[in-house]
Design an enzyme around this catalytic site. Structure first.
Site, PDB file in Angstrom:
ATOM      1  N   LYS A   1      32.897  42.775  42.107  1.00 26.56           N
ATOM      2  CA  LYS A   1      33.638  41.812  41.287  1.00 26.56           C
ATOM      3  C   LYS A   1      34.620  41.004  42.131  1.00 26.56           C
ATOM      4  O   LYS A   1      34.786  39.791  41.931  1.00 26.56           O
ATOM      5  CB  LYS A   1      34.379  42.542  40.162  1.00 26.56           C
ATOM      6  CG  LYS A   1      33.470  43.137  39.111  1.00 26.56           C
ATOM      7  CD  LYS A   1      34.261  43.931  38.079  1.00 26.56           C
ATOM      8  CE  LYS A   1      33.344  44.554  37.036  1.00 26.56           C
ATOM      9  NZ  LYS A   1      34.083  45.382  36.059  1.00 26.56           N
TER      10      LYS A   1
ATOM     11  N   LEU B   1      35.898  38.442  29.264  1.00 30.91           N
ATOM     12  CA  LEU B   1      37.002  37.548  29.622  1.00 30.91           C
ATOM     13  C   LEU B   1      36.479  36.342  30.399  1.00 30.91           C
ATOM     14  O   LEU B   1      35.593  36.481  31.243  1.00 30.91           O
ATOM     15  CB  LEU B   1      38.026  38.296  30.481  1.00 30.91           C
ATOM     16  CG  LEU B   1      38.715  39.501  29.829  1.00 30.91           C
ATOM     17  CD1 LEU B   1      39.633  40.172  30.825  1.00 30.91           C
ATOM     18  CD2 LEU B   1      39.501  39.067  28.593  1.00 30.91           C
TER      19      LEU B   1
ATOM     20  N   ASN C   1      22.494  50.603  27.306  1.00 25.60           N
ATOM     21  CA  ASN C   1      23.697  50.409  26.499  1.00 25.60           C
ATOM     22  C   ASN C   1      23.992  48.941  26.224  1.00 25.60           C
ATOM     23  O   ASN C   1      24.110  48.507  25.076  1.00 25.60           O
ATOM     24  CB  ASN C   1      24.906  51.050  27.194  1.00 25.60           C
ATOM     25  CG  ASN C   1      24.898  52.563  27.086  1.00 25.60           C
ATOM     26  OD1 ASN C   1      24.276  53.115  26.182  1.00 25.60           O
ATOM     27  ND2 ASN C   1      25.569  53.229  28.013  1.00 25.60           N
TER      28      ASN C   1
ATOM     29  N   VAL D   1      32.068  39.714  35.838  1.00 28.80           N
ATOM     30  CA  VAL D   1      33.474  40.042  36.094  1.00 28.80           C
ATOM     31  C   VAL D   1      34.251  39.930  34.787  1.00 28.80           C
ATOM     32  O   VAL D   1      34.184  38.900  34.111  1.00 28.80           O
ATOM     33  CB  VAL D   1      34.107  39.092  37.136  1.00 28.80           C
ATOM     34  CG1 VAL D   1      35.561  39.476  37.405  1.00 28.80           C
ATOM     35  CG2 VAL D   1      33.308  39.098  38.428  1.00 28.80           C
TER      36      VAL D   1
ATOM     37  N   GLY E   1      29.874  55.577  26.460  1.00 28.96           N
ATOM     38  CA  GLY E   1      29.219  54.372  26.954  1.00 28.96           C
ATOM     39  C   GLY E   1      30.150  53.422  27.675  1.00 28.96           C
ATOM     40  O   GLY E   1      29.846  52.232  27.822  1.00 28.96           O
TER      41      GLY E   1
END
Length: 803
Positions: free
Chosen positions: A669, A600, A460, A596, A651
């Protein structure tokens, strides 16, 4: 917040006029702390005018008087334009007394008297800048470096650190919480006389003072932003080098490049401090950071030149052991810090030629004469020098060929290849070096740098990145002046490798036919062995533990790495630091912003806060875009298992949704973010709540999906309880101030910041010393193949800017 002590050094061009002084004062207001040290050169051309004055006294007293009066007016105008009336009077009175004393001097001068006269400029600068800073409310004190720096007169005076350290320590103790503005360029000998530290002596005194004071960083501010690939005044295409290895910088300085001096770097090499070069005229225009990295390189980075070069020729008689004499001469010169810029040994003629700057040549000649060298000595004028500098340049066939090709019609005296492989140096009879520098720079650097990319994972995220890369490739190449080629696509057991490049549009249709099976590190060694590319980058968009275990091998092959794979970043602290060190030691980069927060900039923000001096104490939020989407949708109207199936089909989950639902992804994370924050956190220290019932853990993916109603049964009761209390369920990660870490389902008030997100949004709340009462919050889409692909592309763009 404690501010690690730094030292800022400002050259004469940074203090040339009142506007320059104001600019410097504002830089110090923004970038310095109350305990920082500042080293200054003489303002503008003050030292040159003092030299004119001293020289004129030997010839024409009238001219000497005119030079002195002009200098007096210049210094007086700086004071009157910058300071308020009361401070003006004090400084002007002192200045006038000193100029009166200078005006009463008569020739001839002793060396000590001459040094004392030439040192006035730095004293004037230090006093004026300290007064200006005090006027702005920044407590400061001017300090004469002769009160603590000790050195003896010589061709290249060297600071006696043992004698200087206790004196400086005592001075700093007296001036706590005040910026200390120190004169550069000067020291004092045991007889109490001024000793000048020579060319670029202020830079040398800055780094030696920084080392003695154990500062964290020295920043040399001048009229240029740092080290360029060539003098930008000569080569319009010259580019700023944001990072330069210490050994490369030392070699550049050894070759007398004006931006650096070899002695400036000696204290840096012998201490733990960082060195930055920045432009005082445009503080945000970029900089060069000198890295303490000594690893193999790939070729030239800088083309430099020097116009005024002299040769010392040593002619040994035929009966002597020439090789031994050559070795002895070079060794003795090195001990005396009089190494030549370059040398040539003509063993058949028993001639050794040593190249020097005009400043050092006479001292080196005197040294050889005094050491009773058994050779006829000649000093020959009329030479210049051009050089290509960079680790591995002598081993790079393309750069060697280009260098020799550009010099084939030039009046070359000799070409020297350093044993360290750090430079190629051509000594020539006087010629137009600017044309040669421009030609060599074009020959070596104008051709686009070629970057090879190996993609691991074509699912993906991988397929989304391939589409984005294909769209962005022309712009990426134009922006960075580089050529990017996808040379490998790696699956779990097969890979497709093509050194000439793989057409992205053909991967789906041709991968099965073109790929071959591999075992272990086969593909890593194949990509690492590429010869026609300047750099290679591995993109890991898998969740493979096996691949993460091979990161050290990727580093060993000299490749860069961009990860969306969270395994290595959240592995044991020991392995995580091993990987970091493996890439850092060879000047390669490991970027993992996509691990993470998808697209962003959370990793970058946290790292930037820490490196800027902040201390992060707690982190919380919703770190999984997948779980964010699921719990935003989960209100009881649709069973949780059906939402999971829908997210999987769209997905939004990993290929196996259990990797999202078991909390391990969020845990990883949290560990990565904690480490970016400078906190120590091991995976096993995180309390993890899994949403996957034990009965479903070992099933195949199909069987898991068929039996996923168990997910709904486990959460339905908790949802009902939360709704009775008018709350909502969210999957929250927390790293508390007490060091405890957890990830799991929490019932939150509907008005809570973590409860009101758009589907797929992540939110990160960072508490730190700077953001104590009002946490820094970053929120936005945290899942989806497109945003994650964008994060990978962002890291690739960032990496290109580093190369």
């Amino acid at each position: 917040m404690t501010h690690p002590r730094q030292l800022h050094k400002f050259g004469g061009s940074s203090l040339a006029d009142p506007e320059c002084y104001r600019r410097v004062a504002n830089i110090l207001k923004q970038y310095s702390g109350s305990d920082d040290l500042i080293v200054v050169s003489a303002a503008g051309k003050t030292t040159n005018r003092l030299i004119e004055f001293v020289d004129a006294l030997n010839k024409d007293g009238r001219i000497a008087h005119e030079v002195l009066q002009s200098l007096r007016q210049y210094q007086s105008e700086l004071i009157t334009e910058l300071l308020e009336e009361q401070q003006q009077e004090t400084l002007l009175a002192t200045l006038n007394d000193e100029f009166t004393t200078l005006g009463e001097l008569t020739a001839p001068f002793t060396q000590e008297q001459r040094a004392a006269v030439l040192g006035h400029g730095e004293a004037w600068s230090a006093r004026l800048l300290a007064a200006l800073l005090n006027q702005m409310g920044l407590a400061s004190i001017a300090q004469d470096s002769r009160s603590f720096l000790r050195a003896e007169t010589g061709t290249q005076p060297e600071i006696d650190q043992g004698a200087s350290y206790p004196l400086l320590k005592e001075i700093l103790a007296q001036h706590s919480q005040r910026r200390v503005v120190i004169t550069g360029f000067m020291a004092q000998n045991t007889q109490g006389h001024t000793v000048l530290l020579g060319r670029n002596g202020s830079d040398y005194s800055a780094t030696i003072i920084g080392a003695l004071a154990q500062v964290a960083q020295v920043t040399i501010w001048s009229d240029v932003a740092g080290v360029y690939s060539a003098d930008p005044r000569i080569v319009s295409e010259a580019c700023l080098l944001p990072l330069l290895r210490l050994d490369e910088a030392s070699e550049l300085a050894r070759l007398a490049a004006p931006v650096l001096h070899s002695r400036t770097l000696q204290p840096v090499a012998q201490s733990a401090m960082d060195l930055h070069l920045r432009c005082s005229y445009q503080p945000e225009s970029g900089s060069t950071r000198i890295e303490r990295v000594l690893a193999s390189g790939r070729g030239a980075k800088i083309i430099t030149s020097l116009d005024d070069v002299l040769l010392i020729e040593l002619n040994f008689s035929a009966g002597h052991d020439f090789a031994r004499h050559q070795q002895d001469v070079l060794a003795s010169l090195k001990r005396a810090q009089l190494q030549p810029l370059a040398f040539e040994a003509q063993s058949d003629q028993h001639i050794l030629q040593l190249a020097y700057t005009a400043e050092i040549a006479s001292g080196a000649l005197s040294f050889l004469q005094d050491s009773a060298t058994e050779a006829e000595l000649k000093l020959k004028e009329g030479y210049c020098l051009v050089a290509a500098v960079g680790a591995g340049v002598t081993k790079n066939p393309h750069h060697c060929y280009g260098f020799y090709q550009q010099l084939k019609n030039a009046p070359v005296e000799f070409i020297s290849e350093t044993e360290s492989s750090l430079s190629l140096v051509a000594v020539l009879r006087t010629t137009d070096t600017q044309a040669l520098v421009d030609g060599i720079h074009t020959q070596l650097f104008q051709a686009q740098k070629r970057i090879a990319i190996a993609l691991c994972g074509k699912g993906n995220i991988g397929s989304s990145w391939l589409k984005l890369f294909n769209e962005q490739k022309p712009e990426l190449e134009k922006r960075h002046g580089m050529n990017f080629e996808l040379v490998a696509v790696v699956g779990s057991d097969r890979y497709w490798f093509n050194e000439q490049g793989i057409d992205v549009s053909s991967i789906d249709s041709q991968f099965d036919d073109e790929s071959v099976s591999y075992e272990g590190s086969d593909w890593i060694e194949k990509v690492g062995a590429l010869q026609d590319y300047d750099d290679a980058v591995v993109l890991d968009v898998t969740a493979s533990k096996e691949l993460a275990s091979r990161y050290l091998e990727i580093a060993e092959q000299g490749m860069h790495l961009i990860s969306a794979n969270k395994v290595a970043g959240s592995a044991s602290g020991e392995y995580y630091h091993q990987v970091q060190d493996a890439f850092a030691k060879i000047n390669r980069h490991w970027l993992y912003n996509a691990t993470v927060g998808a697209g962003l900039p959370i990793n970058h923000t946290v790292r930037d806060l820490r490196e800027s001096g902040d201390d992060i104490v707690a982190v919380s939020g919703i770190f999984s875009g997948t779980l964010s989407w699921l719990f935003q949708q989960y209100d009881g109207s649709v069973p949780f298992a059906e939402l999971v199936d829908l997210a999987w089909q769209q997905g939004l989950t990993e290929p196996d949704p259990r990797q999202d639902l078991d909390g391990s992804d969020v845990m990883r994370k949290l560990v990565i973010l904690a480490r970016e924050s400078g906190l120590t956190l091991e995976p096993e220290q995180v309390k993890v709540e899994s949403l996957v019932p034990d009965e479903l853990i070992e099933l195949s993916l199909d069987d898991f999906l068929d039996n996923s109603q168990l997910l709904s049964e486990r959460l339905a009761e908790r949802l009902e309880k939360a709704q009775r209390e008018e709350k909502v369920l969210r999957y929250v990660a927390r790293l508390e101030k007490n060091g405890q870490a957890s990830v799991g389902v929490e019932a939150l008030d509907k008005e809570h910041a973590l409860a009101n997100l758009l589907p797929c949004d992540n939110i990160f709340a960072i508490e730190s010393k700077w953001y104590k009462d009002n946490p820094l919050v970053i929120r936005g889409p945290g899942a989806g193949r497109e945003v994650t692909a964008g994060a990978l592309q962002s890291d690739l763009n960032r990496l290109a800017g580093m190369l």
